[in-house]
Scaffold this motif. Structure first.
Motif, PDB file in Angstrom:
ATOM      1  N   ALA A  26       0.858  -1.195   0.000  1.00 24.45           N
ATOM      2  CA  ALA A  26       0.000   0.000   0.000  1.00 24.45           C
ATOM      3  C   ALA A  26       0.893   1.243   0.000  1.00 24.45           C
ATOM      4  O   ALA A  26       1.985   1.237   0.562  1.00 24.45           O
ATOM      5  CB  ALA A  26      -0.926   0.001   1.209  1.00 24.45           C
ATOM      6  N   HIS A  27       0.421   2.304  -0.620  1.00 29.04           N
ATOM      7  CA  HIS A  27       1.203   3.533  -0.709  1.00 29.04           C
ATOM      8  C   HIS A  27       1.031   4.437   0.506  1.00 29.04           C
ATOM      9  O   HIS A  27       1.770   5.401   0.674  1.00 29.04           O
ATOM     10  CB  HIS A  27       0.838   4.306  -1.978  1.00 29.04           C
ATOM     11  CG  HIS A  27       1.079   3.515  -3.220  1.00 29.04           C
ATOM     12  ND1 HIS A  27       2.338   3.201  -3.668  1.00 29.04           N
ATOM     13  CD2 HIS A  27       0.214   2.940  -4.085  1.00 29.04           C
ATOM     14  CE1 HIS A  27       2.247   2.482  -4.767  1.00 29.04           C
ATOM     15  NE2 HIS A  27       0.972   2.305  -5.043  1.00 29.04           N
ATOM     16  N   GLU A  28       0.022   4.121   1.326  1.00 32.77           N
ATOM     17  CA  GLU A  28      -0.195   4.875   2.558  1.00 32.77           C
ATOM     18  C   GLU A  28      -0.855   3.972   3.580  1.00 32.77           C
ATOM     19  O   GLU A  28      -1.358   2.900   3.247  1.00 32.77           O
ATOM     20  CB  GLU A  28      -1.048   6.127   2.296  1.00 32.77           C
ATOM     21  CG  GLU A  28      -2.448   5.854   1.815  1.00 32.77           C
ATOM     22  CD  GLU A  28      -3.231   7.116   1.483  1.00 32.77           C
ATOM     23  OE1 GLU A  28      -2.679   8.224   1.558  1.00 32.77           O
ATOM     24  OE2 GLU A  28      -4.405   6.981   1.145  1.00 32.77           O
ATOM     25  N   GLU A  63      -4.233  -0.524  -7.173  1.00 35.89           N
ATOM     26  CA  GLU A  63      -3.340   0.524  -7.682  1.00 35.89           C
ATOM     27  C   GLU A  63      -4.046   1.857  -7.926  1.00 35.89           C
ATOM     28  O   GLU A  63      -3.395   2.870  -8.156  1.00 35.89           O
ATOM     29  CB  GLU A  63      -2.653   0.051  -8.970  1.00 35.89           C
ATOM     30  CG  GLU A  63      -1.695  -1.107  -8.755  1.00 35.89           C
ATOM     31  CD  GLU A  63      -0.575  -0.773  -7.785  1.00 35.89           C
ATOM     32  OE1 GLU A  63      -0.031   0.352  -7.834  1.00 35.89           O
ATOM     33  OE2 GLU A  63      -0.240  -1.638  -6.946  1.00 35.89           O
ATOM     34  N   GLY A  66      -4.299   4.996  -2.760  1.00 35.55           N
ATOM     35  CA  GLY A  66      -3.126   4.862  -1.897  1.00 35.55           C
ATOM     36  C   GLY A  66      -3.229   3.698  -0.945  1.00 35.55           C
ATOM     37  O   GLY A  66      -2.240   3.038  -0.627  1.00 35.55           O
ATOM     38  N   ALA A  67      -4.441   3.438  -0.459  1.00 36.76           N
ATOM     39  CA  ALA A  67      -4.686   2.310   0.448  1.00 36.76           C
ATOM     40  C   ALA A  67      -6.152   1.916   0.329  1.00 36.76           C
ATOM     41  O   ALA A  67      -7.031   2.781   0.325  1.00 36.76           O
ATOM     42  CB  ALA A  67      -4.366   2.698   1.888  1.00 36.76           C
ATOM     43  N   HIS A  92      -6.290   9.146   7.808  1.00 31.27           N
ATOM     44  CA  HIS A  92      -5.081   8.923   7.027  1.00 31.27           C
ATOM     45  C   HIS A  92      -4.373  10.269   6.896  1.00 31.27           C
ATOM     46  O   HIS A  92      -4.873  11.284   7.379  1.00 31.27           O
ATOM     47  CB  HIS A  92      -5.384   8.285   5.664  1.00 31.27           C
ATOM     48  CG  HIS A  92      -6.036   9.193   4.670  1.00 31.27           C
ATOM     49  ND1 HIS A  92      -7.353   9.577   4.759  1.00 31.27           N
ATOM     50  CD2 HIS A  92      -5.541   9.777   3.562  1.00 31.27           C
ATOM     51  CE1 HIS A  92      -7.647  10.370   3.742  1.00 31.27           C
ATOM     52  NE2 HIS A  92      -6.562  10.508   2.988  1.00 31.27           N
ATOM     53  N   HIS A  94      -1.991  13.092   4.451  1.00 28.35           N
ATOM     54  CA  HIS A  94      -1.458  13.549   3.170  1.00 28.35           C
ATOM     55  C   HIS A  94      -0.076  14.168   3.363  1.00 28.35           C
ATOM     56  O   HIS A  94       0.549  14.611   2.409  1.00 28.35           O
ATOM     57  CB  HIS A  94      -2.388  14.569   2.524  1.00 28.35           C
ATOM     58  CG  HIS A  94      -3.640  13.975   1.979  1.00 28.35           C
ATOM     59  ND1 HIS A  94      -4.661  14.739   1.486  1.00 28.35           N
ATOM     60  CD2 HIS A  94      -4.046  12.685   1.832  1.00 28.35           C
ATOM     61  CE1 HIS A  94      -5.651  13.955   1.070  1.00 28.35           C
ATOM     62  NE2 HIS A  94      -5.298  12.710   1.276  1.00 28.35           N
TER      63      HIS A  94
END
Length: 168
Positions: A26-28, A63, A66-67, A92, A94
């Protein structure tokens, strides 16, 4: 309606530290803040109590975002809201500085899952918060189909106390 959100410096540090951790794909990172409520006249006070991060296995590969949370993660958070009668806020970050805002993806996904918390714990408001490194921005659901006002003011309780206006 004036909506104030208060969180201790220790708790928001815990949240930010967790959200900065890398994930295998995951990107975040995301998590949930539970809170108590106090209301009077046209004011609502939200008092953050605890933070529950998503476990690594509760993220889905997607994809486009971000999550992405699994149904298991949402079910676990809904169960906590139902058992504790607490308000639940998806959170979350930023990153960056200043007051952040929700992205289009945030708006779309929040509208999909936050009303489900209202279904299992209708005695509370529920919502979503996005953090920067210095501030926050959030929205509250007052019922499944009711208004969705923004949090007016955030306070970080510590030394020193930090306040910021997040919505007019």
């Amino acid at each position: 309606m004036i909506i104030r959100f208060k969180i201790t410096s220790a708790l928001i540090t815990t949240v930010r530290d967790d959200l900065r951790r890398p994930h295998p794909f995951a990107h975040e990172r995301v998590g949930f803040i539970t809170a108590g409520l106090a209301a009077a006249h046209d004011s609502l006070l939200i008092l953050a109590r605890s933070y529950e991060p998503l476990r690594d296995d509760e993220y889905l590969r997607d994809e486009r975002v971000g999550a992405m949370m699994s149904e298991q993660a949402i079910r676990r958070a809904r169960q906590a809201a139902m058992d504790s009668h607490a308000a639940v806020f998806h959170v979350h970050t930023h990153g960056g500085f200043g007051i952040p805002g929700f992205s289009g993806v945030d708006d779309r996904e929040n509208a999909k899952f936050v009303p489900n918390f209202v279904s299992v714990a209708p005695q509370s408001v529920h919502g979503a918060i996005v953090l920067s490194d210095t501030a926050a921005f959030g929205q509250v659901w007052v019922g499944r189909a009711g208004p969705r006002p923004f949090i007016t003011r955030f306070s970080e309780i510590g030394m020193p106390i930090k306040n910021w206006r997040a919505a007019a």
